[in-house]
Design an enzyme around this catalytic site. Sequence first.
Site, PDB file in Angstrom:
ATOM      1  N   HIS A 118       2.821  -6.860   0.470  1.00 34.40           N
ATOM      2  CA  HIS A 118       2.609  -6.190  -0.821  1.00 34.40           C
ATOM      3  C   HIS A 118       2.646  -4.668  -0.688  1.00 34.40           C
ATOM      4  O   HIS A 118       2.778  -3.970  -1.698  1.00 34.40           O
ATOM      5  CB  HIS A 118       1.293  -6.652  -1.467  1.00 34.40           C
ATOM      6  N   ASP A 148       1.930 -12.772   3.023  1.00 37.86           N
ATOM      7  CA  ASP A 148       1.654 -11.348   2.815  1.00 37.86           C
ATOM      8  C   ASP A 148       1.865 -10.549   4.105  1.00 37.86           C
ATOM      9  O   ASP A 148       1.055  -9.687   4.452  1.00 37.86           O
ATOM     10  CB  ASP A 148       0.236 -11.131   2.281  1.00 37.86           C
ATOM     11  N   SER A 233      -4.644  -1.662   3.516  1.00 41.70           N
ATOM     12  CA  SER A 233      -3.808  -2.859   3.576  1.00 41.70           C
ATOM     13  C   SER A 233      -2.745  -2.724   4.661  1.00 41.70           C
ATOM     14  O   SER A 233      -2.030  -1.721   4.721  1.00 41.70           O
ATOM     15  CB  SER A 233      -3.123  -3.105   2.232  1.00 41.70           C
TER      16      SER A 233
END
Length: 397
Positions: A118, A148, A233
Site C-alpha cells: 500500500h 501487503d 508502514s
Amino acid sequence: MNYPSPQPAPARPFLSQALPYILMLLVGYLAAVWYGQWKANQLHDPDAEPRPVTQRGDLAEDEKSTIELFRTNAPSVVYIRTSQIEFDRFSLDATEMNPGHGSGFVWDRDGHIVTNDHVIASADVARVSLSEQSVWDAKIVGRAPGKDLAVLKIMAPAEKLEPIMIGQSNDLVVGQKVFAIGNPFGLDQTLTTGVISALDREIRTSENTSAVAAIRTIDGVIQTDAAINPGNSGGPLLDSAGRLIGVNTAIYSPSGAYAGIGFAIPVDTVNRIVPELIRHGKIIRPSIGIVPFQDRFTPNLTGVLVRDVLPNSPAQQAGIQPTRSLLASQGRRVRTLVRYGDLIVSANDQPIDDLNDWLTFLESQKAGNTINLTIIRNLRRNDEETITLPLTLVPSP
C-alpha cells in the site's frame, strides 16, 4: 455710601494650574522606574554560573543493547517517497503530485528493497533514501497486494547496502521485547520500542489483479504496542537480537495516529513471498484451470462458485461444470435462467468458505500436487449432490 462693585479675580495661567498635576505624574513615573529596577535586581543575579554536571555511571545493560541494536540496524532501514505523474492536457507537461512516504528495508546487496504494497500501490514515481542520505530512483520488481508486500530495486552499489538480518516468527511469545525503526510522519530513522501484545491476529486487505479480485486476510499477524504511526508502514519490526520478525503494516486507531495497537506481517510469510516476487514479480499459485466468481456476486453461498473452466485444464478433464446462462421460452416471452456451476466447498478436507480460503489453499500447494476437491453439483436443484474429485495442480497460466 457707595461701594465699588466686586470684580472677578484675574484668571490664573493654565501652566500654573497644571503644574502640580505634572509634578505628581513625574514623581509617580520615577517611583515606578525605581521600583522596577529594584524588582529586577531581586530577580536577576549577576553572579549566576552554570551548575556543575552530576556524573553518571555506565549505561544500563538494556540501554546498551538498545543503542547497539539501533546502530546495527539503522543502516538497513530506508525512507521511501512516492508521487503520481499528472499531465497537463494542453501542454502535456508532466507534474509530480500527491506525494506520499513510507518505510522499507534492504533485503540484499543486489538492491532489493522490501516495503508494504500500500506504500507504492498508486505511485508512478518512487525514490529511496538510504540512511547516509543518498537518494535513488526505484523500480517496482513485484507486488503481492493480498499480503501487503512489495519489492523495489535501486541501483545503489553493494557497499552502500546493509541487508537486514532475518529471524523467524513461528516461535515468538507474547511479552517479548520488540523494536520498530521507520519514518513516522517523515521523521526518518525513528526508533520505538514495545512488546508483543498478541499473536495470530488477522487483518483484511484486498487483491485486485488481472487474475483475481478478492478480499484477502493476512494470517499470523503480530500485534505490538511499539509506537507505529503513518510513515512507519513497510519498516522492520525487530526482536532483541536485531533480527527481522515482521513488517509493520497497520495500526488500529480511530484517529489514524498511534493508539497502542500496531500490526506487523510475520517474517515467515515475508521470507516466503519476497523471493517469489524477486523471481516472478508476483505470487505464483498452482491452478486447476477455473475462473471463480468474486464473493460479492455470491453473497448467499458458502464456497467458491465456478464461473468458467479453461480448456484442456485439470478441471475440464475432471468434468468440473461452469455456470451457464440458458434461454427459456414461455409462449411469447423469453427468460434467462442461470444454471449454477460446481461449488467448491473443501480441498484436502480443508473447508473452503470463500475465495480467500481457496487462494490461501492454493498458495500452500505446488504444481504437480494431487488434491482432493469436494464440490456440490447441480446446486439448488432436486438432483443436487456432493462429489469428491482428485485433480493434479498445474502452474498458473
